[in-house]
Scaffold this motif. Structure first.
Motif, PDB file in Angstrom:
ATOM      1  N   LEU A 161      -3.324  -4.171  -8.638  1.00 49.21           N
ATOM      2  CA  LEU A 161      -2.336  -5.161  -9.074  1.00 49.21           C
ATOM      3  C   LEU A 161      -2.225  -5.238 -10.605  1.00 49.21           C
ATOM      4  N   MET A 162      -3.401  -5.299 -11.270  1.00 50.04           N
ATOM      5  CA  MET A 162      -3.364  -5.455 -12.727  1.00 50.04           C
ATOM      6  C   MET A 162      -2.758  -4.249 -13.432  1.00 50.04           C
ATOM      7  N   PRO A 163      -3.257  -3.016 -13.133  1.00 50.84           N
ATOM      8  CA  PRO A 163      -2.620  -1.881 -13.813  1.00 50.84           C
ATOM      9  C   PRO A 163      -1.125  -1.756 -13.475  1.00 50.84           C
ATOM     10  N   ILE A 164      -0.752  -2.123 -12.252  1.00 49.23           N
ATOM     11  CA  ILE A 164       0.665  -2.000 -11.888  1.00 49.23           C
ATOM     12  C   ILE A 164       1.506  -3.031 -12.656  1.00 49.23           C
ATOM     13  N   ARG A 165       0.956  -4.222 -12.760  1.00 46.70           N
ATOM     14  CA  ARG A 165       1.693  -5.267 -13.497  1.00 46.70           C
ATOM     15  C   ARG A 165       1.911  -4.848 -14.946  1.00 46.70           C
ATOM     16  N   SER A 166       0.844  -4.251 -15.524  1.00 47.83           N
ATOM     17  CA  SER A 166       1.003  -3.829 -16.921  1.00 47.83           C
ATOM     18  C   SER A 166       1.981  -2.646 -17.001  1.00 47.83           C
ATOM     19  N   SER A 175      10.252  -4.677  -7.219  1.00 49.68           N
ATOM     20  CA  SER A 175      10.303  -3.525  -6.296  1.00 49.68           C
ATOM     21  C   SER A 175       9.313  -2.446  -6.732  1.00 49.68           C
ATOM     22  N   ILE A 176       9.084  -2.306  -8.036  1.00 56.33           N
ATOM     23  CA  ILE A 176       8.090  -1.324  -8.501  1.00 56.33           C
ATOM     24  C   ILE A 176       6.693  -1.762  -8.056  1.00 56.33           C
ATOM     25  N   ILE A 177       6.414  -3.051  -8.216  1.00 57.57           N
ATOM     26  CA  ILE A 177       5.102  -3.573  -7.779  1.00 57.57           C
ATOM     27  C   ILE A 177       4.943  -3.326  -6.273  1.00 57.57           C
ATOM     28  N   LYS A 178       6.014  -3.605  -5.529  1.00 58.18           N
ATOM     29  CA  LYS A 178       5.964  -3.442  -4.070  1.00 58.18           C
ATOM     30  C   LYS A 178       5.663  -1.986  -3.690  1.00 58.18           C
ATOM     31  N   GLU A 179       6.319  -1.064  -4.385  1.00 58.75           N
ATOM     32  CA  GLU A 179       6.110   0.356  -4.066  1.00 58.75           C
ATOM     33  C   GLU A 179       4.688   0.799  -4.398  1.00 58.75           C
ATOM     34  N   PHE A 180       4.226   0.426  -5.579  1.00 61.08           N
ATOM     35  CA  PHE A 180       2.893   0.876  -5.977  1.00 61.08           C
ATOM     36  C   PHE A 180       1.795   0.190  -5.167  1.00 61.08           C
ATOM     37  N   ILE A 181       2.001  -1.084  -4.862  1.00 63.85           N
ATOM     38  CA  ILE A 181       1.014  -1.782  -4.030  1.00 63.85           C
ATOM     39  C   ILE A 181       1.013  -1.151  -2.640  1.00 63.85           C
ATOM     40  N   GLY A 182       2.202  -0.815  -2.151  1.00 65.30           N
ATOM     41  CA  GLY A 182       2.309  -0.162  -0.835  1.00 65.30           C
ATOM     42  C   GLY A 182       1.521   1.139  -0.809  1.00 65.30           C
ATOM     43  N   GLU A 183       1.702   1.931  -1.881  1.00 70.03           N
ATOM     44  CA  GLU A 183       0.959   3.197  -1.990  1.00 70.03           C
ATOM     45  C   GLU A 183      -0.542   2.924  -2.019  1.00 70.03           C
ATOM     46  N   SER A 184      -0.932   1.945  -2.839  1.00 71.74           N
ATOM     47  CA  SER A 184      -2.359   1.629  -2.978  1.00 71.74           C
ATOM     48  C   SER A 184      -2.938   1.189  -1.644  1.00 71.74           C
ATOM     49  N   MET A 185      -2.156   0.370  -0.932  1.00 75.15           N
ATOM     50  CA  MET A 185      -2.679  -0.145   0.334  1.00 75.15           C
ATOM     51  C   MET A 185      -2.765   0.959   1.378  1.00 75.15           C
ATOM     52  N   LEU A 186      -1.808   1.853   1.345  1.00 77.96           N
ATOM     53  CA  LEU A 186      -1.858   3.003   2.259  1.00 77.96           C
ATOM     54  C   LEU A 186      -3.089   3.857   1.945  1.00 77.96           C
ATOM     55  N   LEU A 187      -3.298   4.034   0.645  1.00 80.27           N
ATOM     56  CA  LEU A 187      -4.464   4.787   0.178  1.00 80.27           C
ATOM     57  C   LEU A 187      -5.747   4.062   0.598  1.00 80.27           C
TER      58      LEU A 187
END
Lengths: 384, 241
Positions: A366-371, A303-315
């Protein structure tokens, strides 16, 4: 409230309420998207722009008579088989032998207006003939006869089969022309004189046939070959041929230029990805505590990956929107300064730029979020 | 059956024994304080009780189930379902409003419900500050939002780490009053603190020293003050059956 609503509320709040932080990331993405969209626009517009530039070097297709004689109507009918958007100009030429001060000279009957389109490189001292009984003469002719613009020139034509009525007189047709211009091309064109087709008909007392027609067509070599085939198969007494020297070099230069722009685009795309990844790494790094907190209150890694990826994609989407608009402006400026003409708007490029921007930002994050998901939630509890 | 039971817990980092054979029980609805100087193992114990760390040895029984060998993923689920966390630094998401911060815990737990989140804020006296961002709230208000977030999913245990450590006296009183209220409603509270005034209002206070449970003090009056006596004997019978 549905989970999805809360999800959207969170990611939009993150962008809207952290404007100053997100502006830096947005700027980085928008600049990348701008350059990318601009370069792709240029990449697709280069053939059109360069094609237009190449048209300055003259005709790239010629019509000659096949077996029978080729009339002006045949030439027009054949030219009409080329889409009018692609056909820049078509100039028919009818050549006849005439005499000037008893010396034989070749006269070309043509359409003065279309010469300007098919042979834009012709340099004229004076003007093109605008009305009947006006003549354009080659520089060599002008020099031989010591003629200048404004002089009157008598042109004689001996009709076929004309016979002398007595021992001294031959029944020549004669017209007095006013010299409006002297042609300077550096080529064989300087040996001829040019009059309108109508004047030549008057002089020769017949309509005659067209010997050659020069066409300037804005198309690549394949398209040109296609047009030529279509004309040759039409049954008209017209043989369409490509001016190989022009079309071949045009194709070579275009493919090299496109390859160069493509290379630059790929390099820029790679640099953009690195830049966006660096920015997103910084953005994620400064939110490690928040990630720890989210994990502490029960967020799973996914869910954290989903949220941050969502933010990134919106950005990325926002950056893509700005980038596609700014990219067009960028391409327009490049086109105006390099090719001296405006660019063709490619509507499809807007969704493509947005999509690429979203994907690049998503992947880069993806990579920074995964880490970041490896953050130990206990750190938050310890107050670190 | 106790709600929480630690059985001979060890947490060893190389040579260091952060927790050394610690055993304790917490009953449902009990209010327990954990005290001790820095490095005594309070945080390590908090992490283990809060399902954020696993012991090197020993068993952790929550509702009778041993969770000491669970995977990180399962511990996250257990933490989400059974534990409400309150932090010294409040740790609110700074771009979410008070009510959104409360809803965040609902979001990870089940389904966000704004009405319920507003009710939780009302319980901590912050109904009128629901739409404010953390930066617009005082420290005490932020900690109350943190309390509302911790209790929104009706956890089995509320685990508070130095909940008053960053608060002034007035706000400390408000938070302690809230704990009283939660305790009266039957919530199990485990509060880690080094503030004796906060510790002494609990039913029981456990004192850790060098990773060992050094002392347990039962507040017989419960609401009265307890003065710590370093010479008190370690009342093992209170901890072990």
């Amino acid at each position: 409230m549905k989970k999805r609503q809360m999800y959207l509320r969170m990611i939009t709040a993150s962008l809207m309420r952290r404007r100053s932080r997100m502006l830096v990331a947005l700027l980085s993405i928008a600049i990348g998207a701008t350059i990318l969209s601009g370069l792709v626009t240029i990449y697709y517009d280069v053939p059109r722009q360069m094609g237009a530039q190449f048209r300055n070097y003259g005709a790239n297709m010629i019509f000659t008579a096949s077996d029978e004689e080729m009339s002006l109507d045949d030439v027009h009918q054949s030219a009409n088989m080329i889409p009018s958007d692609d056909l820049i100009g078509m100039t028919p030429y009818r050549y006849e032998n005439i005499r000037i001060r008893e010396r034989p000279i070749v006269v070309a009957g043509t359409d003065m207006e279309s010469i300007k389109l098919t042979s834009p490189y012709w340099r004229i001292q004076g003007d093109y003939p605008a009305t009947s009984e006006q003549i354009l003469i080659g520089a060599n002719v002008a020099e031989s006869f010591r003629l200048k613009v404004g002089d009157m020139l008598t042109v004689s034509y001996t009709p076929e089969g004309a016979v002398a009525t007595d021992e001294e007189t031959v029944l020549d047709n004669m017209i007095d022309f006013e010299i409006t211009g002297i042609l300077d091309t550096g080529g064989s064109e300087e040996d001829y004189v040019y009059v309108s087709l109508e004047d030549l008909e008057t002089l020769t007392e017949n309509k005659g046939s067209i010997d050659v027609a020069e066409l300037s067509v804005q198309a690549n070599s394949d398209e040109l070959a296609g047009y030529a085939d279509k004309i040759n198969d039409s049954g008209l007494p017209v043989l369409a041929k490509l001016v190989k020297r022009v079309t071949a070099s045009e194709t070579t230069v275009l493919s090299k230029l496109q390859a160069l722009v493509l290379l630059v685009t790929v390099v820029v795309l790679a640099l953009t990805m690195i830049c966006v990844a660096t920015t997103m790494t910084a953005v994620v790094a400064e939110r490690r505590k928040e990630i720890g907190l989210r994990k502490a209150i029960g967020a799973s890694d996914s869910s954290i990956i989903k949220e941050f990826i969502g933010e990134s994609m919106l950005l990325g989407g926002l950056g893509g929107i700005f980038g596609s608009v700014l990219g067009f402006i960028f391409a327009q400026q490049v086109s105006i300064h390099v090719f001296s003409s405006s660019i063709t708007f490619q509507p499809l490029l807007i969704p493509i730029t947005i999509l690429v921007s979203v994907l690049v930002t998503g992947l880069s994050s993806l990579m920074p979020i995964r880490s970041a998901t490896e953050v130990d939630p206990a750190l938050v509890l310890k107050g670190e | 059956m106790s709600l929480l039971e630690l059985r001979n817990i060890y947490k060893i980092y190389g040579e260091l024994h952060a927790l050394d054979d610690v055993s304790l029980k917490v009953e449902k609805g009990e209010w327990v304080s954990i005290m001790g100087p820095s490095g005594s193992g309070k945080s390590t114990m908090m992490n283990i009780i809060g399902c954020m760390d696993k012991p090197s040895k020993g068993e952790v029984l929550l509702d009778g189930v041993d969770i000491s060998k669970e995977s990180s993923r399962n511990l996250t689920t257990i933490r989400r379902d059974k534990i409400g966390l309150i932090f010294q630094q409040f740790h609110l998401v700074n771009y979410l409003t008070a009510v959104e911060n409360v809803m965040l815990a609902q979001y990870y737990h089940s389904i966000p419900d704004e009405k319920e989140a507003l009710e939780a804020l009302d319980r901590v006296g912050l109904a009128d500050r629901a739409k404010h961002l953390p930066s617009q709230l005082s420290g005490g208000e932020q900690q109350r939002v943190c309390v509302a977030r911790a209790l929104i999913n009706y956890p089995e245990i509320i685990l508070a780490d130095e909940p008053t450590g960053n608060l002034d006296e007035a706000n400390e009183e408000i938070v302690v009053d809230l704990f009283h209220k939660l305790h009266n409603e039957g919530t199990t509270l485990i509060v880690v603190t080094h503030d004796p005034e906060v510790a002494e209002v609990a039913q029981r206070t456990l004192v850790l020293r060098s990773g060992r449970l050094a002392k347990e003090i039962v507040n017989k009056n419960f609401t009265g003050k307890i003065h710590f006596d370093e010479g008190d004997a370690f009342r093992k019978e209170e901890i072990h059956e």
